[in-house]
Motif scaffolding. Structure first.
Motif, PDB file in Angstrom:
ATOM      1  N   ALA A  67      17.968  42.212  46.838  1.00 52.31           N
ATOM      2  CA  ALA A  67      18.613  42.787  47.412  1.00 52.31           C
ATOM      3  C   ALA A  67      18.513  41.513  48.361  1.00 52.31           C
ATOM      4  N   LEU A  68      18.190  40.575  48.162  1.00 52.59           N
ATOM      5  CA  LEU A  68      18.789  39.337  48.445  1.00 52.59           C
ATOM      6  C   LEU A  68      20.545  38.714  48.814  1.00 52.59           C
ATOM      7  N   PRO A  69      21.044  38.584  49.707  1.00 53.13           N
ATOM      8  CA  PRO A  69      21.991  38.097  50.195  1.00 53.13           C
ATOM      9  C   PRO A  69      23.180  37.178  49.069  1.00 53.13           C
ATOM     10  N   VAL A  70      21.944  35.979  48.374  1.00 54.73           N
ATOM     11  CA  VAL A  70      22.446  35.187  47.975  1.00 54.73           C
ATOM     12  C   VAL A  70      22.667  35.556  46.556  1.00 54.73           C
ATOM     13  N   VAL A  71      21.633  36.134  46.071  1.00 52.86           N
ATOM     14  CA  VAL A  71      21.489  37.377  44.835  1.00 52.86           C
ATOM     15  C   VAL A  71      22.823  38.575  44.699  1.00 52.86           C
ATOM     16  N   GLU A  72      23.292  39.165  45.621  1.00 53.23           N
ATOM     17  CA  GLU A  72      23.568  39.874  45.401  1.00 53.23           C
ATOM     18  C   GLU A  72      25.621  39.052  45.922  1.00 53.23           C
ATOM     19  N   ALA A  73      25.695  38.093  46.102  1.00 49.47           N
ATOM     20  CA  ALA A  73      26.888  37.409  46.044  1.00 49.47           C
ATOM     21  C   ALA A  73      26.955  36.234  44.683  1.00 49.47           C
ATOM     22  N   LEU A  82      26.575  44.299  38.234  1.00 50.16           N
ATOM     23  CA  LEU A  82      25.161  44.923  38.542  1.00 50.16           C
ATOM     24  C   LEU A  82      25.372  44.802  40.098  1.00 50.16           C
ATOM     25  N   ALA A  83      26.087  44.615  40.398  1.00 48.25           N
ATOM     26  CA  ALA A  83      26.057  44.334  41.727  1.00 48.25           C
ATOM     27  C   ALA A  83      25.613  45.270  42.815  1.00 48.25           C
ATOM     28  N   ALA A  84      25.593  45.544  43.754  1.00 45.52           N
ATOM     29  CA  ALA A  84      25.329  47.008  44.927  1.00 45.52           C
ATOM     30  C   ALA A  84      26.730  47.086  44.919  1.00 45.52           C
ATOM     31  N   GLY A  85      27.358  46.660  45.633  1.00 42.93           N
ATOM     32  CA  GLY A  85      29.179  46.959  45.945  1.00 42.93           C
ATOM     33  C   GLY A  85      30.412  45.826  45.779  1.00 42.93           C
ATOM     34  N   ALA A  86      31.522  47.023  45.850  1.00 47.22           N
ATOM     35  CA  ALA A  86      31.961  46.109  45.131  1.00 47.22           C
ATOM     36  C   ALA A  86      32.605  44.215  46.703  1.00 47.22           C
TER      37      ALA A  86
END
Length: 94
Positions: A67-73, A82-86
């Motif tokens: 859920a960390l922004p850097v991991v999501e990016a 695997l990302a939460a969103g496109a």
């Protein structure tokens, strides 16, 4: 009076949320496989409870890290399925 609902990325992409949860649990079970196996073969309730707590703790930690922004990016760039969103997904108001 109109009601507005915010659509989260989990609501917009439910299969991605499911895949992310399954991945976290699989990794946690793999990390704790020896303890889970020992608890199962020894039929020890104490050891089984400890193994279950450890698996849940590891899965929660993996979920939090994802859920960390850097991991999501990173996921959006290199593992988009695997990302939460496109890329560029913003919660929408309905």
């Amino acid at each position: 009076m109109a009601k507005h609902m915010v659509m989260t990325t989990q609501s917009q992409h439910p299969w991605r949320a499911t895949i992310r949860t399954i991945l976290a649990i699989v990794i946690a079970l793999a990390a704790m496989a020896p303890l889970v196996y020992t608890a199962a073969t020894m039929q020890s309730p104490e050891l089984a409870t400890g193994a279950a707590a450890a698996v849940l703790t590891i899965a929660a930690a993996i979920t939090r890290i994802m859920a960390l922004p850097v991991v999501e990016a990173f996921l959006q760039r290199f593992v988009p399925w695997l990302a939460a969103g496109a890329r560029g997904d913003e919660p929408t108001v309905q």
